[in-house]
Design a protein around this motif. Structure first.
Motif, PDB file in Angstrom:
ATOM      1  N   ILE A 157       5.216 -11.370   4.216  1.00 24.57           N
ATOM      2  CA  ILE A 157       6.319 -10.423   4.455  1.00 24.57           C
ATOM      3  C   ILE A 157       6.121  -9.191   3.569  1.00 24.57           C
ATOM      4  O   ILE A 157       6.232  -8.048   4.016  1.00 24.57           O
ATOM      5  CB  ILE A 157       7.680 -11.099   4.125  1.00 24.57           C
ATOM      6  N   MET A 158       5.800  -9.438   2.292  1.00 30.91           N
ATOM      7  CA  MET A 158       5.615  -8.322   1.361  1.00 30.91           C
ATOM      8  C   MET A 158       4.383  -7.496   1.733  1.00 30.91           C
ATOM      9  O   MET A 158       4.400  -6.276   1.640  1.00 30.91           O
ATOM     10  CB  MET A 158       5.476  -8.843  -0.069  1.00 30.91           C
ATOM     11  N   ALA A 159       3.337  -8.166   2.172  1.00 35.26           N
ATOM     12  CA  ALA A 159       2.104  -7.451   2.526  1.00 35.26           C
ATOM     13  C   ALA A 159       2.339  -6.506   3.707  1.00 35.26           C
ATOM     14  O   ALA A 159       1.664  -5.495   3.850  1.00 35.26           O
ATOM     15  CB  ALA A 159       0.986  -8.432   2.827  1.00 35.26           C
ATOM     16  N   ARG A 160       3.338  -6.829   4.549  1.00 37.07           N
ATOM     17  CA  ARG A 160       3.675  -5.939   5.675  1.00 37.07           C
ATOM     18  C   ARG A 160       4.634  -4.831   5.252  1.00 37.07           C
ATOM     19  O   ARG A 160       4.907  -3.916   6.005  1.00 37.07           O
ATOM     20  CB  ARG A 160       4.373  -6.743   6.795  1.00 37.07           C
ATOM     21  N   GLY A 161       5.238  -4.983   4.068  1.00 37.67           N
ATOM     22  CA  GLY A 161       6.234  -4.007   3.615  1.00 37.67           C
ATOM     23  C   GLY A 161       7.610  -4.305   4.153  1.00 37.67           C
ATOM     24  O   GLY A 161       8.504  -3.460   4.117  1.00 37.67           O
ATOM     25  N   ALA A 207      -2.306   2.771  -5.540  1.00 36.01           N
ATOM     26  CA  ALA A 207      -3.217   2.006  -4.675  1.00 36.01           C
ATOM     27  C   ALA A 207      -4.629   2.052  -5.239  1.00 36.01           C
ATOM     28  O   ALA A 207      -5.329   1.037  -5.288  1.00 36.01           O
ATOM     29  CB  ALA A 207      -3.180   2.576  -3.255  1.00 36.01           C
ATOM     30  N   LYS A 208      -5.030   3.242  -5.692  1.00 34.29           N
ATOM     31  CA  LYS A 208      -6.378   3.400  -6.271  1.00 34.29           C
ATOM     32  C   LYS A 208      -6.496   2.615  -7.574  1.00 34.29           C
ATOM     33  O   LYS A 208      -7.472   1.916  -7.811  1.00 34.29           O
ATOM     34  CB  LYS A 208      -6.636   4.881  -6.571  1.00 34.29           C
ATOM     35  N   ALA A 209      -5.461   2.730  -8.410  1.00 31.52           N
ATOM     36  CA  ALA A 209      -5.541   2.140  -9.751  1.00 31.52           C
ATOM     37  C   ALA A 209      -5.388   0.616  -9.725  1.00 31.52           C
ATOM     38  O   ALA A 209      -6.052  -0.098 -10.464  1.00 31.52           O
ATOM     39  CB  ALA A 209      -4.476   2.765 -10.645  1.00 31.52           C
ATOM     40  N   GLU A 210      -4.484   0.113  -8.878  1.00 38.28           N
ATOM     41  CA  GLU A 210      -4.138  -1.320  -8.972  1.00 38.28           C
ATOM     42  C   GLU A 210      -4.482  -2.129  -7.736  1.00 38.28           C
ATOM     43  O   GLU A 210      -4.479  -3.353  -7.794  1.00 38.28           O
ATOM     44  CB  GLU A 210      -2.624  -1.476  -9.251  1.00 38.28           C
ATOM     45  N   ASP A 228      -1.461  -5.001  -2.543  1.00 34.47           N
ATOM     46  CA  ASP A 228      -1.548  -5.260  -1.096  1.00 34.47           C
ATOM     47  C   ASP A 228      -0.674  -4.339  -0.253  1.00 34.47           C
ATOM     48  O   ASP A 228      -1.031  -3.980   0.862  1.00 34.47           O
ATOM     49  CB  ASP A 228      -1.010  -6.683  -0.795  1.00 34.47           C
ATOM     50  N   ASP A 229       0.520  -4.027  -0.797  1.00 35.85           N
ATOM     51  CA  ASP A 229       1.495  -3.305   0.030  1.00 35.85           C
ATOM     52  C   ASP A 229       1.468  -1.795  -0.219  1.00 35.85           C
ATOM     53  O   ASP A 229       2.388  -1.098   0.159  1.00 35.85           O
ATOM     54  CB  ASP A 229       2.910  -3.860  -0.193  1.00 35.85           C
ATOM     55  N   ASP A 230       0.409  -1.288  -0.834  1.00 37.87           N
ATOM     56  CA  ASP A 230       0.330   0.151  -1.097  1.00 37.87           C
ATOM     57  C   ASP A 230      -0.597   0.896  -0.133  1.00 37.87           C
ATOM     58  O   ASP A 230      -0.902   2.064  -0.340  1.00 37.87           O
ATOM     59  CB  ASP A 230      -0.118   0.405  -2.557  1.00 37.87           C
ATOM     60  N   VAL A 249       1.388   0.480   5.387  1.00 34.30           N
ATOM     61  CA  VAL A 249       2.459  -0.352   4.831  1.00 34.30           C
ATOM     62  C   VAL A 249       3.461   0.521   4.074  1.00 34.30           C
ATOM     63  O   VAL A 249       4.675   0.305   4.157  1.00 34.30           O
ATOM     64  CB  VAL A 249       1.875  -1.477   3.928  1.00 34.30           C
ATOM     65  N   VAL A 250       2.959   1.525   3.403  1.00 38.47           N
ATOM     66  CA  VAL A 250       3.866   2.421   2.669  1.00 38.47           C
ATOM     67  C   VAL A 250       4.807   3.114   3.657  1.00 38.47           C
ATOM     68  O   VAL A 250       6.000   3.251   3.398  1.00 38.47           O
ATOM     69  CB  VAL A 250       3.069   3.449   1.828  1.00 38.47           C
ATOM     70  N   ARG A 251       4.268   3.509   4.817  1.00 41.95           N
ATOM     71  CA  ARG A 251       5.120   4.131   5.837  1.00 41.95           C
ATOM     72  C   ARG A 251       6.237   3.183   6.242  1.00 41.95           C
ATOM     73  O   ARG A 251       7.410   3.570   6.333  1.00 41.95           O
ATOM     74  CB  ARG A 251       4.284   4.518   7.070  1.00 41.95           C
ATOM     75  N   ASN A 252       5.891   1.922   6.438  1.00 39.72           N
ATOM     76  CA  ASN A 252       6.913   0.931   6.799  1.00 39.72           C
ATOM     77  C   ASN A 252       7.943   0.776   5.686  1.00 39.72           C
ATOM     78  O   ASN A 252       9.146   0.720   5.930  1.00 39.72           O
ATOM     79  CB  ASN A 252       6.243  -0.417   7.111  1.00 39.72           C
ATOM     80  N   ARG A 253       7.461   0.734   4.431  1.00 41.93           N
ATOM     81  CA  ARG A 253       8.405   0.572   3.310  1.00 41.93           C
ATOM     82  C   ARG A 253       9.358   1.765   3.210  1.00 41.93           C
ATOM     83  O   ARG A 253      10.538   1.596   2.938  1.00 41.93           O
ATOM     84  CB  ARG A 253       7.618   0.390   2.001  1.00 41.93           C
TER      85      ARG A 253
END
Ligand code: B4P
Length: 192
Positions: free
Chosen positions: A52-56, A128-131, A134-136, A140-144
């Protein structure tokens, strides 16, 4: 001090809560961190939450409330807390009101960190680059962000209507935003 931090993904809730925790000497309760700990532990709840979290998407209100009740039952919340990532919809806002009434810990402040969307996207791309969370990823960010607009933004109005909302500009350096937060919270800190 009993504080709820509100704002879209990337607005700096988790970042500033880590600093406020030292300043106010109260625990930082992040529902995102609690869920990520369950995922890392491979618990039954974590297994449910992972995809669920991976999908945002949002993890169920029922799971979140149970997790929060357990967390508030720990003695370190007796002198206050910084709640980050909850409530994310109106059902959760009502549930939080009931829970805080039950434990006799009324909220002092709901603080909204305000940041324009293009800057949110830029910050999350940096994380997303640094860490590599999964959800970045961009989709997925658009969904969040959509979820925030459709489900969490009404929570802001809810606290505004209840006269509990303080809006803080979340644009600027970490120190700038922190100073603004301290200033916004200082009257409440003095009265305890
Ligand atoms: P969260 O962990 O809450 O993730 P988030 O919204 O991205 O906020 P976070 O606090 O981590 O990031 P911050 O803005 O500080 O939630 C993750 C997922 O868990 C949700 O999508 C959902 O699936 C689930 N979940 C959590 N709570 C839930 C609930 N109540 N109900 C249902 N599901 C729930 O920082 C972002 C980046 O910006 C960082 O890299 C940071 O360094 C940078 N940054 C911050 N401030 C900055 C500044 N001033 N300048 C430049 N960069 C800055």
């Amino acid at each position: 001090m009993r504080l709820v931090l509100l704002g879209p993904p990337g607005s700096g809730k988790g970042t500033q809560a880590a600093r406020l925790k030292e300043y106010l000497q109260v625990p930082h309760i992040s529902t995102g961190d609690l869920l990520r700990a369950e995922v890392a532990a491979g618990s039954p709840l974590g297994l449910q939450a992972k995809e669920i979290m991976a999908r945002g998407d949002f993890v169920s209100d029922e799971i979140l409330l149970g997790m929060l009740e357990d967390r508030f039952a720990r003695p370190d919340t007796a002198n206050g807390f910084i709640l980050d990532g909850y409530p994310r919809n109106l059902v959760q806002a009502d549930a939080l009101g009931v829970l805080l009434d039950k434990i006799r810990q009324p909220m002092d402040f709901a603080v909204q960190l305000e940041v324009p969307t293009d800057l949110l996207v830029e910050r999350i791309a940096g994380r997303a680059k640094a860490e590599g969370r999964d959800d970045d990823s961009p989709e997925v960010v658009r969904n969040r962000l959509d979820k925030y607009t459709s489900q969490t933004a009404p929570v802001i109005d809810y606290y505004r209507q209840h006269g509990q909302l303080t809006v803080v500009d979340g644009v600027g350096s970490l120190d700038d935003v922190f100073s603004r937060l301290i200033e916004a919270l200082s009257p409440a800190k003095e009265v305890g």
